[in-house]
Scaffold this active site. Structure first.
Site, PDB file in Angstrom:
ATOM      1  NE  ARG A 170      48.785 104.060  37.406  1.00  0.00           N
ATOM      2  CZ  ARG A 170      48.640 102.864  37.970  1.00  0.00           C
ATOM      3  NH1 ARG A 170      48.581 101.771  37.228  1.00  0.00           N
ATOM      4  NH2 ARG A 170      48.583 102.753  39.275  1.00  0.00           N
TER       5      ARG A 170
ATOM      6  NE  ARG B  53      48.169  94.549  45.253  1.00  0.00           N
ATOM      7  CZ  ARG B  53      47.430  95.396  44.559  1.00  0.00           C
ATOM      8  NH1 ARG B  53      46.378  94.980  43.912  1.00  0.00           N
ATOM      9  NH2 ARG B  53      47.755  96.661  44.523  1.00  0.00           N
TER      10      ARG B  53
ATOM     11  CE  LYS C 248      48.157  94.033  38.739  1.00  0.00           C
ATOM     12  NZ  LYS C 248      49.240  94.995  38.982  1.00  0.00           N
TER      13      LYS C 248
ATOM     14  NE  ARG D 121      45.897 104.598  41.808  1.00  0.00           N
ATOM     15  CZ  ARG D 121      46.066 103.281  41.637  1.00  0.00           C
ATOM     16  NH1 ARG D 121      45.660 102.703  40.520  1.00  0.00           N
ATOM     17  NH2 ARG D 121      46.634 102.544  42.570  1.00  0.00           N
TER      18      ARG D 121
ATOM     19  NE  ARG E 152      50.635 101.618  44.557  1.00  0.00           N
ATOM     20  CZ  ARG E 152      50.324 102.049  43.334  1.00  0.00           C
ATOM     21  NH1 ARG E 152      50.781 103.209  42.911  1.00  0.00           N
ATOM     22  NH2 ARG E 152      49.553 101.339  42.552  1.00  0.00           N
TER      23      ARG E 152
HETATM   24  P1  AMP Z   1      45.786  98.920  42.685  1.00  0.00           P
HETATM   25  O1  AMP Z   1      44.882  99.847  41.973  1.00  0.00           O
HETATM   26  O2  AMP Z   1      45.546  97.462  42.352  1.00  0.00           O
HETATM   27  O3  AMP Z   1      47.246  99.288  42.526  1.00  0.00           O
HETATM   28  O4  AMP Z   1      45.448  99.033  44.241  1.00  0.00           O
HETATM   29  C1  AMP Z   1      45.599 100.267  44.930  1.00  0.00           C
HETATM   30  C2  AMP Z   1      45.706  99.997  46.416  1.00  0.00           C
HETATM   31  O5  AMP Z   1      44.508  99.369  46.883  1.00  0.00           O
HETATM   32  C3  AMP Z   1      46.828  99.054  46.841  1.00  0.00           C
HETATM   33  O6  AMP Z   1      48.068  99.728  46.992  1.00  0.00           O
HETATM   34  C4  AMP Z   1      46.294  98.531  48.168  1.00  0.00           C
HETATM   35  O7  AMP Z   1      46.420  99.493  49.199  1.00  0.00           O
HETATM   36  C5  AMP Z   1      44.812  98.398  47.872  1.00  0.00           C
HETATM   37  N1  AMP Z   1      44.479  97.057  47.332  1.00  0.00           N
HETATM   38  C6  AMP Z   1      44.065  96.741  46.075  1.00  0.00           C
HETATM   39  N2  AMP Z   1      43.835  95.428  45.943  1.00  0.00           N
HETATM   40  C7  AMP Z   1      44.106  94.886  47.170  1.00  0.00           C
HETATM   41  C8  AMP Z   1      44.072  93.566  47.683  1.00  0.00           C
HETATM   42  N3  AMP Z   1      43.724  92.511  46.911  1.00  0.00           N
HETATM   43  N4  AMP Z   1      44.405  93.383  48.975  1.00  0.00           N
HETATM   44  C9  AMP Z   1      44.765  94.415  49.768  1.00  0.00           C
HETATM   45  N5  AMP Z   1      44.835  95.683  49.340  1.00  0.00           N
HETATM   46  C10 AMP Z   1      44.517  95.924  48.049  1.00  0.00           C
END
Ligand code: AMP
Length: 208
Positions: free
Chosen positions: A127, A88, A13, A154, A165
């Site tokens: 990654r 989400r 994404k 990360r 996740r």
């Molecule tokens: P991402 O980089 O989108 O994979 O997000 C990393 C982490 O941030 C996720 O595993 C969640 O813990 C948190 N996170 C990101 N976006 C959201 C969201 N819209 N709602 C809740 N937690 C989020």
């Protein structure tokens, strides 16, 4: 262009969003990036969010929703936006609907970047992400090709968190595929192909 990107973590994404931003100058609103910036700055929000992120869980809606509302109100988002990692869950999707209604705008599409779970696990474990700009690449890239920043793994891209996740995605985020399907907004692209092939299809699907 006002779109929501759907898809498991690691589906690509962010990569597709970066390409759309470069070509069309819209705002890239990544809640993951916003939250990581808050963690780095050790703000009150960041300190509270970190535990959830490290555990592969969703951060509580109340922490994320205000971040998105504020970001949607910024000038660059008036030209259009790509929401990457938000909504989400269904509650967030409903908040977004209400917020956009209040702003007098509507989504053009919800684009699902579709990739099988086994591919995701391999991708996420190799990654690397830029500490400065969030650019992502595979293992072995130590310097960010975009901004020269340091590439790192990360914490939540480590094997023990990846599984959690993906479970979180299946339980809470995947229902949004139906949510946007019922609204007639869903478009789906096969994300298990080279980035530029996926991007070519994305542009066709979005009518660009
Ligand atoms: P991402 O980089 O989108 O994979 O997000 C990393 C982490 O941030 C996720 O595993 C969640 O813990 C948190 N996170 C990101 N976006 C959201 C969201 N819209 N709602 C809740 N937690 C989020």
């Amino acid at each position: 262009m006002k779109i929501v990107l759907l898809g498991a973590p690691g589906a690509g994404k962010g990569t597709q969003a970066q390409k759309l931003v470069e070509d069309y100058g819209v705002a890239h609103i990544s809640t993951g990036d916003l939250l990581r910036a808050a963690v780095k700055a050790q703000s009150k929000l960041g300190v509270e969010a970190k535990g959830y992120m490290d555990a592969g869980k969703l951060v509580p809606d109340r922490l994320v929703v205000d971040l998105v509302k504020e970001r949607l109100g910024q000038d660059d988002a008036k030209r259009g936006f790509i929401l990457d990692g938000f909504p989400r869950n269904t509650a967030q999707a409903e908040v977004l609907d209400r917020e956009l209604d209040a702003m007098g705008i509507s989504l053009d599409a919800a684009l699902l970047v579709d990739v099988a779970a086994d591919v995701i696990i391999n991708r996420l474990s190799s990654r690397r992400t830029c500490r400065s700009c969030g650019y992502t690449a595979g293992a072995g890239v130590d310097v960010c090709p975009r901004c020269g920043g340091e590439m790192y793994q990360r914490d939540d891209d480590k094997p023990e968190t990846i599984k959690k996740r993906l479970d979180t995605y299946r339980e809470q985020t995947e229902p949004l595929v139906d949510y946007y399907g019922k609204k007639g907004l869903l478009k789906k692209v096969d994300g298990d192909r080279p980035v530029d092939e996926v991007y070519a299809d994305v542009k066709v699907l979005l009518g660009l």
